[in-house]
Structure formats: structure tokens, C-alpha cells
Design a protein around this motif. Structure first.
Motif, PDB file in Angstrom:
ATOM      1  N   ALA A   1       0.841  -1.200   0.000  1.00 44.99           N
ATOM      2  CA  ALA A   1       0.000   0.000   0.000  1.00 44.99           C
ATOM      3  C   ALA A   1       0.877   1.252   0.000  1.00 44.99           C
ATOM      4  N   ALA A   2       1.994   1.213   0.722  1.00 40.71           N
ATOM      5  CA  ALA A   2       2.901   2.364   0.755  1.00 40.71           C
ATOM      6  C   ALA A   2       3.457   2.638  -0.632  1.00 40.71           C
ATOM      7  N   ALA A   3       3.872   1.580  -1.319  1.00 36.10           N
ATOM      8  CA  ALA A   3       4.368   1.757  -2.689  1.00 36.10           C
ATOM      9  C   ALA A   3       3.266   2.352  -3.557  1.00 36.10           C
ATOM     10  N   GLY A   4       2.043   1.857  -3.375  1.00 39.24           N
ATOM     11  CA  GLY A   4       0.901   2.393  -4.113  1.00 39.24           C
ATOM     12  C   GLY A   4       0.697   3.867  -3.805  1.00 39.24           C
ATOM     13  N   GLY A   5       0.819   4.225  -2.542  1.00 39.12           N
ATOM     14  CA  GLY A   5       0.624   5.613  -2.129  1.00 39.12           C
ATOM     15  C   GLY A   5       1.604   6.550  -2.799  1.00 39.12           C
ATOM     16  N   ILE A   6       2.860   6.122  -2.890  1.00 41.97           N
ATOM     17  CA  ILE A   6       3.873   6.986  -3.518  1.00 41.97           C
ATOM     18  C   ILE A   6       3.639   7.085  -5.018  1.00 41.97           C
ATOM     19  N   LEU A   7       3.359   5.960  -5.655  1.00 41.09           N
ATOM     20  CA  LEU A   7       3.113   5.994  -7.102  1.00 41.09           C
ATOM     21  C   LEU A   7       1.900   6.856  -7.425  1.00 41.09           C
ATOM     22  N   TYR A   8       0.883   6.755  -6.582  1.00 42.67           N
ATOM     23  CA  TYR A   8      -0.328   7.558  -6.771  1.00 42.67           C
ATOM     24  C   TYR A   8       0.018   9.052  -6.663  1.00 42.67           C
ATOM     25  N   SER A   9       0.850   9.384  -5.662  1.00 43.99           N
ATOM     26  CA  SER A   9       1.198  10.793  -5.438  1.00 43.99           C
ATOM     27  C   SER A   9       2.084  11.348  -6.543  1.00 43.99           C
ATOM     28  N   LEU A  10       2.808  10.481  -7.240  1.00 43.58           N
ATOM     29  CA  LEU A  10       3.603  10.959  -8.370  1.00 43.58           C
ATOM     30  C   LEU A  10       2.674  11.399  -9.506  1.00 43.58           C
ATOM     31  N   ASN A  11       1.512  10.731  -9.606  1.00 44.31           N
ATOM     32  CA  ASN A  11       0.536  11.087 -10.626  1.00 44.31           C
ATOM     33  C   ASN A  11      -0.358  12.249 -10.195  1.00 44.31           C
ATOM     34  N   TYR A  12      -0.748  12.232  -8.918  1.00 49.48           N
ATOM     35  CA  TYR A  12      -1.639  13.273  -8.385  1.00 49.48           C
ATOM     36  C   TYR A  12      -0.917  13.927  -7.213  1.00 49.48           C
ATOM     37  N   PRO A  13      -0.031  14.909  -7.497  1.00 46.72           N
ATOM     38  CA  PRO A  13       0.950  15.320  -6.482  1.00 46.72           C
ATOM     39  C   PRO A  13       0.425  16.218  -5.364  1.00 46.72           C
ATOM     40  N   SER A  14      -0.865  16.199  -5.110  1.00 45.66           N
ATOM     41  CA  SER A  14      -1.340  16.961  -3.970  1.00 45.66           C
ATOM     42  C   SER A  14      -1.799  15.963  -2.913  1.00 45.66           C
ATOM     43  N   ILE A  15      -1.088  15.922  -1.781  1.00 44.99           N
ATOM     44  CA  ILE A  15      -1.409  14.878  -0.801  1.00 44.99           C
ATOM     45  C   ILE A  15      -2.053  15.483   0.439  1.00 44.99           C
ATOM     46  N   GLU A  16      -3.065  14.792   0.949  1.00 41.47           N
ATOM     47  CA  GLU A  16      -3.761  15.261   2.143  1.00 41.47           C
ATOM     48  C   GLU A  16      -4.292  14.049   2.916  1.00 41.47           C
ATOM     49  N   PRO A  17      -4.641  14.236   4.188  1.00 36.83           N
ATOM     50  CA  PRO A  17      -4.957  13.089   5.052  1.00 36.83           C
ATOM     51  C   PRO A  17      -6.126  12.222   4.586  1.00 36.83           C
ATOM     52  N   LEU A  18      -7.043  12.766   3.797  1.00 39.67           N
ATOM     53  CA  LEU A  18      -8.184  11.946   3.364  1.00 39.67           C
ATOM     54  C   LEU A  18      -7.993  11.372   1.964  1.00 39.67           C
ATOM     55  N   MET A  19      -6.758  11.501   1.449  1.00 44.55           N
ATOM     56  CA  MET A  19      -6.497  11.071   0.072  1.00 44.55           C
ATOM     57  C   MET A  19      -6.705   9.571  -0.150  1.00 44.55           C
ATOM     58  N   GLY A  20      -6.665   8.790   0.939  1.00 41.78           N
ATOM     59  CA  GLY A  20      -6.757   7.333   0.777  1.00 41.78           C
ATOM     60  C   GLY A  20      -8.180   6.832   0.645  1.00 41.78           C
ATOM     61  N   VAL A  21      -9.149   7.664   1.029  1.00 44.20           N
ATOM     62  CA  VAL A  21     -10.521   7.167   1.150  1.00 44.20           C
ATOM     63  C   VAL A  21     -11.058   6.592  -0.171  1.00 44.20           C
ATOM     64  N   LEU A  22     -11.017   7.413  -1.215  1.00 48.79           N
ATOM     65  CA  LEU A  22     -11.611   6.950  -2.478  1.00 48.79           C
ATOM     66  C   LEU A  22     -10.790   5.850  -3.167  1.00 48.79           C
ATOM     67  N   PRO A  23      -9.446   6.039  -3.321  1.00 46.15           N
ATOM     68  CA  PRO A  23      -8.676   4.926  -3.907  1.00 46.15           C
ATOM     69  C   PRO A  23      -8.803   3.654  -3.078  1.00 46.15           C
ATOM     70  N   GLY A  24      -8.879   3.813  -1.752  1.00 45.32           N
ATOM     71  CA  GLY A  24      -9.009   2.646  -0.877  1.00 45.32           C
ATOM     72  C   GLY A  24     -10.308   1.921  -1.126  1.00 45.32           C
ATOM     73  N   LEU A  25     -11.383   2.697  -1.250  1.00 46.70           N
ATOM     74  CA  LEU A  25     -12.696   2.100  -1.513  1.00 46.70           C
ATOM     75  C   LEU A  25     -12.691   1.356  -2.848  1.00 46.70           C
TER      76      LEU A  25
END
Lengths: 242, 326
Positions: free
Chosen positions: B234-258
Motif C-alpha cells: 500500500a505504501a508503494a501504491g501511495g507513492i506511485l499515486y502521489s507521483l501522478n496526483y501530487p497533492s497529498i492530504e490526510p483523506l487522500m486514501g478514502v476513495l482509492p481505498g474504496l
């Protein structure tokens, strides 16, 4: 007989409760090293629960379980396996999603020494040559009898000193039952392995065992040498079909 | 020089390599667009797949959905942000180091959550554990929000460029990175699960925890390992996701997680290749709908398609209905 032999396992007044149900009401057993001992009784008498209490799967409410002089009643199942107790559970419970080889490897999970694993595996194959023919096969595709062989083989892989078998004849073709019971005796003789056998087929169990306990509603009602039990009229009537 | 701009307006892509120049006729346009969408979809889906694997593996050993998993994805992105300052940006070595350290941090976090929040509830009802998982999820989300009021801009970890493939399909280096890293992680995971003792023990516990404990497997240790493994992915996923969508915030996991959870169910919950397949499929469907004129309804249409698939295959694409012999 050999009264000087030590007890490998003793149960002292073991009580097991499932919620409000009193599954075992003060069970005491004494099993001598090298014996085959059997537990017989009707369904729901507490045979399986007794084995599960010994292997740590169900917690005991009171009493003590002494194995080779040590109290093991508070240990977890994997710690009990480490002490040399193996349990072949009711319904075999082979890992149906793993291959035969992987099942046997998992049996030796706590064994680090590859040579010991290899020699134990060769021993299992020598008892059950059919397993060797099927090492690559997924365990779920084996017949009931073959799965029972695998379950026993997997238990032997941990190099146990004490083996518990729960209903090894359940759901298996009669011809294979005979074969499996011969192997149980062979394992006992060759390896000096002490065996505690739970069996619905009381005739068969008393034939190969030296001592037997009869359970009824969570209590031991009779215990004696197996040959004596076989001639006991009440036991014959209740468990041996007349 | 084609530039992909990040949120601060800086140029993300410095190089644009044309691998094959072609004057594509008009009727090739739709083909090009199709393949372009496939590539975009797969690179989004690969990230869903990385998250979905954690859901499916934990479900495999515990039969429970770890709702805090999407927040581990978020913590992965934030630890990437944190570690990035110790390494040179836009370098392969730096990028890989940051990914590796974040995976390590999240593996420990996942194991800690399991130890502190879930293990004490082993044996109690599934509903209690589920509610606890939601609690852990909220705890992570809102304790990050205490400190972070504004989204952070994720740094450029890897060198960026983009390639033009035959037919005018554009492939960014970030997409290449997503594909390569997901593929390597999947291969590593398959190796661990199929060929190591711990992986075999995971499969054994997943099939029958009682039988596993009877051969001497410490189920708690295997469960802990599973949480660590899933959280690292999941951590690797989080970083790869942030490289594509470079604005990170605490609720960023909710929708991709769902969505990853849905992907895991789609592939057959508990089935590892299924989770990967489900993730890729969801990514592609979502991208295609997004590129059509129904893009407003992206999630609605994507999820409707999934419901239809599940009507015909209730146990998921690769999920099996296991029959036990008596």
C-alpha cells in the motif's frame, strides 16, 4: 504388564466449558509411554474435546495436563507441537489448497534441520507409498483415504513422541480403513510412538490398543485393558454392537 | 518540449522523446485513443492493484476487511514526502530509497495496528473487529488532519520524461515506473507466497487456521507478517499515486481505498492474482468512462459494471467456490 514404564501424558481432573455447556466434567487419563490407548464413546461424549484440550485448541477451566512431567495446560497449540505432541484432527483437515509435498513440509514447520526433514519424509513415503506418487498433486484432489494418509504423514513430519488420532476411519472405504489401522500399529511398533486414538469403530480401536477409556457425557465411566473391555457385557451392548 | 505541469506550475517533464514519428491518418485517431486509454487505465489500475492486494491478503488469513488499509496508503504517501528531503530529487537512486523506506515504515505501522487494535479482539465477533478497523481508520485520518490543514505538494522523486510511441501514443516515465514497480512487486509477492516457508504458512493459515496451529505454525506471527506485507505494498501504491496526483492530504486514501476494496472483491476476495486483475480492470473501466461523454458519471458507471460482473460471478472473477470432501 510393564508397570515400570512412565506415563508420557496425564490428565488430572480436566474440566472444559463451552459457555454454559459443561463439555468435560473432570477427566483423568494416564497414558504410558509406547502404548496405544483408545477413547471410545458416543457422539458428543467429549472425545474430540479431550484431544483438543490436550493440544491447546480449547482452554481448560480447571485441572492439569502433565506431559513428560511438565504442565502444558497453559501452552498454545504451536508450543505444544514443539514439545512433541502431534494431533491428527477429526475430518483430516489437510491443506486442500496446498500440494501433498507442501502439506508434508508444513508438518515439519518447526524443524530447521533439512536432513531430519528429508529422512522423516522418506519414512512417511515408506509407510504410505501412495503419497509419494502424488507429491505434486493438490491435496484437495486426493480421495478421503489418501487425505487421511496425508494427515497422518503430516503429523509424523513433526517427529512427535506422542500422536493423537481423531476418528481416522471416518468416511473412508473399508479396505483403506484396514490398511490405515495396520499402519498405525506399524508406526507404534517401529517408532515407539505413543498413540491416543479416538474412534467410532470401537471394535477396531480395542483390537489394536492396549488400554481403553469409555466416555459418556463428558465423564469417564469405565477404563480397563482393551481385551477386558471387549468382553465387558455392558460395553459390548452399548458400543460393540451386541 | 512537451511539459506536464505540476500543481505549482513547474515543468515536470523536461524531455520528450519521439520514438517513432508517424503522420497518423484521421482513421487511426480512434485506435490511438483506445491504446492511450488502455495505457492510462492500466497505470491507474496498477495502483489500485497494489492496494487491493493488502485487502485480499488480510481477508485471506483473518476473514476480515481492514478498513484502515486505505489510510496506510495515505501514510505511505506522507512518509514518502518526509523521506524525500534526505535524498536527491529526480534521481532513480533517491526515488527507490524513498519508496523502500516508506514501505518499511508502513510495514511496521500495519503490524503495529494489528498487534494493538486487532489481536486483542481475536475470537470476538467479526462486527467488533470491523468497527475497530473503522475507528483506526478515523484515528489515522484525523490525527494527520490536526497537523495538516492544507494539502502538501508531493516532490518529484524520479527523473521525468515522456515517450511517444508509434501512432502518437504518449507514455510518461511515471507510467513506466508504475508498470515496472508494480510488476516487480507482484513477482516478489508471488515468489514469497508460493515458494517460501512463510508464504506457504500464509496459505495454510488462510485455508484452515486450526490445522495450521496443529502443525506448529504460530498463527499470530503469520497474520502479523501478512499485515506487514500488505501495508508495504500500500505504501508503494501511495507513492506511485502521489507521483501522478501530487497533492497529498490526510483523506487522500478514502476513495482509492474504496475502489481497491471493490477491485479485491471483483477479483475474488482472498485471491491474490484476482486482486491484481480486479485492480487493473477497474482502472481501465474507470479511465474509459472518464474519457467518454458520460465522464460526469465515471464512478457510477464503473461501479454499475462491477455490480453486473458480480451478479454473474458472485465469488469474483478468480474466486472459487471451494468444496470440501467429507
Amino acid at each position: 504388564m510393564f508397570e515400570s514404564r512412565q506415563n508420557i501424558l496425564e490428565l488430572h481432573d480436566v474440566v472444559v466449558n463451552f459457555g454454559v455447556i459443561n463439555a468435560l466434567k473432570s477427566i483423568s487419563l494416564h497414558i504410558k509411554t509406547g502404548d496405544i490407548v483408545t477413547l471410545i464413546g458416543a457422539n458428543g461424549a467429549g472425545k474430540t474435546t479431550t484431544l483438543r484440550a490436550i493440544s491447546g485448541l480449547v482452554p481448560i477451566k480447571s485441572g492439569r495436563i502433565i506431559y513428560q512431567g511438565d504442565d502444558i495446560s497453559l501452552l498454545k497449540p504451536h508450543q505444544i507441537v514443539r514439545n512433541g505432541i502431534a494431533h491428527v484432527p477429526e475430518g483430516r483437515m489437510v491443506f486442500a489448497n496446498l500440494s501433498v509435498l507442501e502439506n508434508l513440509q508444513m508438518g515439519a514447520y518447526l524443524q530447521q534441520d533439512k536432513k531430519v526433514i528429508k529422512s522423516q519424509m522418506d519414512y512417511v513415503y515408506s509407510i504410505f507409498p501412495r503419497l509419494k506418487e502424488r507429491i505434486k498433486q493438490t491435496a484437495g484432489t486426493l480421495s478421503g483415504g489418501e487425505q487421511q494418509m496425508l494427515a497422518i504423514g503430516r503429523a509424523l513430519m513433526s517427529c512427535p513422541k506422542f500422536l493423537m488420532l481423531d476418528e481416522p476411519s471416518l468416511g473412508i472405504a473399508p479396505l483403506l480403513v484396514k490398511n490405515i489401522f495396520e499402519k498405525i500399529v506399524e508406526i507404534n511398533r517401529q517408532q515407539g510412538l505413543t498413540i491416543l486414538l479416538v474412534e467410532q469403530n470401537a471394535n477396531l480401536a480395542l483390537d489394536i490398543s492396549t488400554y481403553g477409556y469409555v466416555l459418556e457425557s463428558g465423564k469417564i465411566i469405565v477404563q480397563d485393558n482393551s481385551q477386558v473391555l471387549k468382553t465387558n457385557p455392558e460395553i459390548r451392548k452399548a458400543y460393540l454392537g451386541g | 518540449m512537451d511539459g506536464i505541469y505540476d500543481s505549482q506550475g513547474g515543468i515536470r517533464s523536461n524531455f520528450h522523446i519521439i520514438l517513432f514519428s508517424s503522420n497518423s491518418p484521421a482513421n487511426l485517431c480512434r485506435v490511438t485513443e483506445f491504446f492511450q486509454q488502455i495505457i492510462n487505465g492500466l497505470s491507474l489500475g496498477a495502483i489500485y492493484a497494489l492496494i487491493a492486494l493488502g485487502y485480499t491478503m488480510v481477508y485471506g488469513v483473518l476473514r476480515f476487511i481492514n478498513f484502515a488499509h486505505s489510510d496506510i496508503f495515505m501514510v505511505g504517501a506522507f512518509s514518502g514526502y518526509f523521506f524525500s528531503r534526505f535524498f536527491p530529487s529526480e534521481s532513480i537512486f533517491g526515488g527507490i530509497s524513498v519508496v523502500f523506506l516508506s514501505m518499511l515504515v508502513c510495514a511496521f505501522l500495519g503490524m503495529l495496528i494489528e498487534r494493538v487494535a486487532y489481536r486483542p479482539l481475536r475470537g470476538s465477533s467479526k462486527l467488533n473487529v470491523l468497527i475497530t478497523a473503522i475507528g483506526v481508520s478515523m484515528f489515522l485520518e484525523y490525527s494527520f488532519q490536526v497537523k495538516l490543514t492544507k494539502p502538501l505538494s508531493f516532490p518529484v522523486l524520479f527523473p521525468t520524461m515522456s515517450f511517444t510511441l508509434p501512432g502518437g501514443i504518449i507514455l510518461s516515465s511515471t507510467q513506466v515506473l508504475v508498470f515496472v514497480m508494480t510488476l516487480l512487486l507482484l513477482i516478489a509477492l508471488q515468489y514469497i507466497v508460493l515458494y517460501t516457508k512463510m508464504g506457504t504458512a500464509m496459505r495454510a493459515v488462510s485455508f484452515n487456521p486450526m490445522a495450521a496451529s496443529l502443525v506448529g505454525i504460530n498463527n499470530d506471527a503469520v497474520i502479523s507478517f501478512t499485515f506487514g506485507l500488505g501495508s508495504a505494498l500500500a505504501a508503494a501504491g501511495g507513492i506511485l499515486y502521489s507521483l501522478n496526483y501530487p497533492s497529498i492530504e490526510p483523506l487522500m486514501g478514502v476513495l482509492p481505498g474504496l475502489k481497491a476494496f471493490v477491485a479485491a472483491v471483483l477479483g475474488g476476495i482472498g485471491n491474490i492474482p484476482g486482486a491484481a486483475l480486479g485492480g487493473l480492470l477497474l482502472g481501465v473501466i474507470e479511465t474509459f468512462v472518464n474519457g467518454s461523454r458520460y465522464s460526469t458519471y465515471t464512478d457510477a458507471i464503473a461501479f454499475t459494471l462491477l455490480i453486473i460482473i458480480l451478479i454473474f460471478r458472485p465469488s469474483g472473477l478468480l474466486g472459487k467456490v471451494t468444496v470440501e470432501k467429507v
